[in-house]
Design an enzyme around this catalytic site. Structure first.
Site, PDB file in Angstrom:
ATOM      1  N   GLU A 118       1.918  -0.507  -5.079  1.00  0.00           N
ATOM      2  CA  GLU A 118       1.040   0.618  -5.397  1.00  0.00           C
ATOM      3  C   GLU A 118       1.962   1.832  -5.538  1.00  0.00           C
ATOM      4  O   GLU A 118       2.463   2.351  -4.541  1.00  0.00           O
ATOM      5  CB  GLU A 118       0.024   0.850  -4.284  1.00  0.00           C
ATOM      6  CG  GLU A 118      -0.975   1.939  -4.636  1.00  0.00           C
ATOM      7  CD  GLU A 118      -2.014   2.166  -3.540  1.00  0.00           C
ATOM      8  OE1 GLU A 118      -3.214   2.291  -3.871  1.00  0.00           O
ATOM      9  OE2 GLU A 118      -1.635   2.231  -2.359  1.00  0.00           O
ATOM     10  N   ASP A 149       0.839  -1.194   0.000  1.00  0.00           N
ATOM     11  CA  ASP A 149       0.000   0.000   0.000  1.00  0.00           C
ATOM     12  C   ASP A 149       0.880   1.254   0.000  1.00  0.00           C
ATOM     13  O   ASP A 149       1.889   1.313   0.710  1.00  0.00           O
ATOM     14  CB  ASP A 149      -0.891  -0.035   1.254  1.00  0.00           C
ATOM     15  CG  ASP A 149      -1.753   1.196   1.410  1.00  0.00           C
ATOM     16  OD1 ASP A 149      -2.645   1.397   0.580  1.00  0.00           O
ATOM     17  OD2 ASP A 149      -1.506   1.963   2.366  1.00  0.00           O
TER      18      ASP A 149
END
Length: 679
Positions: A374, A338
Site C-alpha cells: 500500500e 499496510d
C-alpha cells in the site's frame, strides 16, 4: 542464582523464548534498560519472584532458565530511566509482552492501568500484570506434510480480500467454527471460493490485535484488525481452541484447495498508540528506538498514535524475522503491507533504497513471495505510487478513482480510462516495470462495498459514533436517483448493471486485479464507508435468507468473475500485453493493440480530445495471431450502434453486460456496458 530457578549464560540469538535441552533460553532487545526481568507465572496465574537477566550484549538481554518447559507463561519487566521528554518510559510496574512470543494466553484488551504514564505526566505505579496477556513458551514448527505452495502465474493472479470472521461468521456450518480460521476452510467456504476461479486469498490482519481506547470507551470493537500488539502471535479470537495450529490448518486447507495465501500485515504502528495509552510491549522495552520521534514527540505518520521506526536495525530485524516466520512456519505465500511508505522511510523521508525494503528484496525466502505494497501513509511525501523498487506490487488508487469516474459518466475521462486499462504506464513505466505491478481495484475494505458504491451518494457512518465525520467524504459514487435501498425495479437493474461494468472492467484491465470479498455476494454496509469498528451483521457476509434482488445480483456477479477469470488464465494478453515499444519485452515477439471509436475506426486526435466521449473500444491480437479480442466500454445510457471492426468475421461473444445485442454485424448498445468478443 534465584531460589526457585537456576540460570545459565544462554545465548543472545534467537530472540524470544527457545526451548533447549536443559530449559528455556530467553533473549530480548532492551538497549537502554538498566535491568530486564523475566516474570514467570504459575498455573494459577500467580507471578513468581522476577528473575533478573544476567547477560547483555549489543542491547540484547539473554539467559537460559534451567528446568523450564514448553507451555510456561511469562512476561517481562524493564527497569531504567523514566523521562518522557527523552522518550524513555521504563516502568517496572508494567508487565510486557515478549515481541517474539509465538502465542499469548488471551486477547489483549485495553485498560487504563496499562499506561506507563499518568494524566499528570508522572510514572504510573499500578501493577498491570492482571490486565496484560502472558507470553507463552511455545515451539512452533512447520508440518512435515504441509501442502506445497501453489505456484501462481503472475498474469493469472487475482487477489480476493477476505476477513476471517466476516467471511465465515454466517456460513451454514457448525456453530463452533463460525467466525474462525477453520470456518474459512469449511466445505461451504472452500466451495464458494473455488467457484469464483480466483487464485489468491488475501487475508485481512491476523496478528494479535487490540481494540483502541476510544472504541472501548464507546463500547465498540476493532473489527478489521489493523492495530497489532504482536508480529508473531496469531489473533486468538479467530480460533476455536488453538490459534497457532488453526491458522496453520487454514493455510494448509486453502493451499490444498489450490489457492495462494497472502497475509495483510501491519508493520507500521502498534496498538500501544499514543505515549499515554498502553505500555504492554515495545514501549516498555525500547520506546526510543522502536518508535519514530523528533524533539520529544512521536512522529505519527500512520494516524494511529505512533509509527514504527523502520530505519532502525532492531525494527528491520524484527520485521524480517516475523515475515520469515509467517512464511516458513505458518505457511503464507506473501504479504500485503499496510501503509507501506513507513517501511520505506529512512530518518523521515521515503526512498526506494530504504534498508528494510532492500533487506526484504535480498532475502532468498522473502523475495520469492508475493509482495503487495500500500504505497502511502499520511507523513510528508507520503504518496509514493509507482516509486517502490521492483519486486513489490503496488495498490493503485488512481485506477480506482478513474474507473469510478468513467462509469459515473464524468466528462473527459476516456484518455485516462485508457491509461488505467493498459496498466497505468504513467505510474509504472514501460521498460522499468511490468503492468502487473499495478494492483487494480474498485473497492477495498476501507470504503464502500461495490453495492454501496452504486446505492449511496453520502457516507452513512453514524453507527461509528463520530457524528458521521469519519470515512471518505468524496466517494465518486452514484445512487441512480434514490439514496439506499429501494423497491424500484428499474433502479435495481441500473445498479446491478453498474456493478457488472465495474467488475468486468477490473478483470479486463492490464495489471493484477483485487476483489473485495463480499462484492460477489452483493454485500451492503448500509452506506458505511469506514466499518472498521462494526463487528456485526453490517460487516459479516450474509449467505442465506436473501431477497430476489440479491439472489439475481449474486448470480450475475459470480458469473462475471468466474467467466472473466477463466479468460484471464487462458489468455495472458488480457493481463500483460507485450508491446513493441516496451523494452521489458525486447526478447519476445510483440502483441498488438488498436484503439477504436464508435464507428470502429482508429481513434483520432480529435476523438481523444472529445470531452463528451463516453465510448472506447480496443482490439488485442497476440503475437502468434492465435487470439484476437474486441473489447467495448460504453458509459452512457444513450443507445448507439457500433459496426464490427474490419476483419472481425466469425466473432464469438465471450462476455457481455445486459444492454447489448447483435444484428447484421452491428453491436447494439442500449445503455452503458462492457462487451467482449474473440475469434
Amino acid at each position: 542464582m534465584n531460589q526457585a530457578h537456576q540460570t545459565s549464560n544462554g545465548a543472545c540469538f534467537p530472540l524470544g523464548a527457545t526451548v533447549t535441552d536443559d530449559g528455556v533460553n530467553f533473549a530480548v532487545v532492551a538497549e537502554d534498560a538498566s535491568q530486564l526481568y523475566l516474570c514467570l507465572f504459575d498455573q494459577d496465574g500467580k507471578e513468581q519472584e522476577p528473575l533478573p537477566f544476567i547477560n547483555k550484549h549489543k542491547g540484547i538481554w539473554y539467559m537460559e532458565v534451567l528446568g523450564l518447559k514448553e507451555g510456561q507463561y511469562y512476561g517481562l519487566r524493564a527497569k531504567g530511566e523514566f523521562n518522557p521528554e527523552q522518550q524513555q518510559l521504563y516502568n517496572e510496574h508494567k508487565l510486557l509482552i515478549d515481541p517474539y512470543a509465538r502465542d499469548l494466553s488471551h486477547k489483549l484488551v485495553w485498560h487504563e492501568d496499562q499506561s506507563a504514564i499518568n494524566q499528570e505526566g508522572q510514572l504510573n505505579s499500578v501493577n498491570s500484570a492482571y490486565c496484560v496477556p502472558k507470553s507463552i513458551v511455545r515451539t512452533v514448527t512447520a508440518k512435515h506434510n504441509r501442502p506445497a505452495r501453489v505456484k501462481v502465474t503472475p498474469s493469472s493472479r487475482a487477489l480476493y480480500e477476505l476477513h476471517v470472521k466476516g467471511f465465515s461468521k454466517s456460513l451454514p456450518i457448525d456453530d463452533e467454527i463460525k467466525g474462525t480460521y477453520l470456518g474459512v476452510i469449511s466445505a461451504a467456504g472452500i466451495e464458494h471460493l473455488k467457484s469464483l476461479n480466483i487464485t489468491t486469498i488475501q487475508l485481512m490482519p491476523c496478528f494479535s490485535f487490540m481494540t483502541e481506547r476510544h472504541l472501548e470507551l464507546l463500547e465498540l470493537n476493532n473489527y478489521w484488525g489493523y492495530n497489532p500488539i504482536s508480529f508473531f502471535a496469531p489473533e486468538p479470537s479467530y480460533a476455536k481452541q488453538d490459534a497457532v495450529l488453526e491458522f496453520q490448518q487454514m493455510v494448509d486447507g486453502l493451499r490444498t484447495a489450490g489457492f495462494e495465501v497472502i497475509l495483510d500485515v501491519v508493520y507500521n504502528h502498534t496498538a500501544e498508540s499514543e505515549l499515554d495509552h498502553s505500555s504492554v510491549c515495545f514501549r516498555g522495552l525500547d520506546n526510543a528506538r522502536y518508535y519514530r520521534h523528533q524533539a520529544g514527540q512521536y512522529l505519527n505518520y500512520t494516524g494511529c498514535g505512533n509509527c514504527i521506526d523502520t530505519y532502525h536495525p532492531n525494527s528491520i530485524r524484527l520485521i524480517c524475522d516475523s515475515m520469515r516466520y509467517w512464511v516458513e512456519v505458518m505457511g503464507v505465500d506473501g504479504f500485503r503491507f499496510d501503509l507501506g511508505v513507513d517501511l520505506g522511510r529512512t530518518d523521515h523521508d521515503f526512498t526506494p533504497k530504504a534498508p528494510l525494503l532492500q533487506a526484504i528484496l535480498q532475502d532468498p525466502i522473502l523475495s520469492e513471495t508475493c509482495l503487495v505494497m500500500e504505497p502511502w501513509d499520511i507523513g510528508p511525501n507520503g504518496y509514493q505510487v509507482g516509486q517502490f523498487p521492483r519486486g513489490f506490487l503496488e495498490c493503485n488508487d488512481q485506477y480506482r478513482d478513474t474507473v469510478r469516474r468513467f462509469w459515473r459518466g464524468d466528462k473527459g475521462m476516456v484518455p485516462e480510462f485508457a491509461t488505467r486499462l493498459l496498466g497505468s504506464r504513467d505510474l509504472f513505466h514501460k521498460g522499468q516495470k511490468s503492468a502487473l505491478t499495478s494492483v487494480n481495484y474498485i473497492t477495498y475494505h476501507d470504503g464502500y462495498t461495490m453495492k454501496d458504491l452504486v446505492s449511496y451518494h453520502q457516507r452513512h457512518n453514524l453507527a461509528n459514533m463520530e457524528d458521521n465525520r469519519d470515512g471518505h467524504s468524496d466517494n465518486l459514487s452514484q445512487n441512480f436517483g434514490t439514496e439506499g435501498d429501494t423497491d424500484d425495479i428499474n433502479i435495481q437493474q441500473q445498479r446491478l448493471n453498474q456493478q457488472l461494468c465495474f467488475m468486468a472492467t477490473l478483470l479486463l484491465s492490464q495489471g493484477t486485479p483485487h476483489i473485495l470479498g463480499g462484492d460477489e455476494l452483493s454485500h451492503t454496509q448500509q452506506g458505511n464507508n469506514n466499518a472498521y469498528c462494526q463487528d456485526n451483521d453490517m460487516t459479516w457476509q450474509i449467505w442465506q435468507d436473501i431477497d430476489e434482488e440479491t439472489r439475481l445480483a449474486r448470480d450475475a456477479m459470480q458469473h462475471t468473475i468466474s467467466t472473466l477469470m477463466t479468460l484471464r488464465k487462458t489468455y495472458p494478453i488480457l493481463a500483460e500485453i507485450r508491446l513493441e515499444d516496451d523494452p521489458l519485452y525486447q526478447h519476445t515477439s510483440s502483441d498488438h493493440i488498436h484503439w477504436l471509436n464508435q464507428h470502429s475506426e482508429p481513434m483520432s486526435a480529435e476523438n481523444w480530445a472529445d470531452k463528451e466521449r463516453h465510448f472506447i473500444a480496443l482490439t488485442l491480437t497476440s503475437a502468434d495471431l492465435s487470439s484476437y479480442f474486441w473489447i467495448v466500454f460504453y458509459s452512457s445510457d444513450t443507445p448507439i450502434r457500433v459496426p464490427f471492426p474490419a476483419e472481425s468475421d466469425a466473432l464469438e461473444v465471450v462476455y457481455q453486460t445486459p444492454g447489448f445485442s447483435i444484428k447484421d454485424n452491428t453491436l447494439h448498445c442500449a445503455y452503458r456496458g462492457v462487451f467482449v468478443a474473440k475469434r
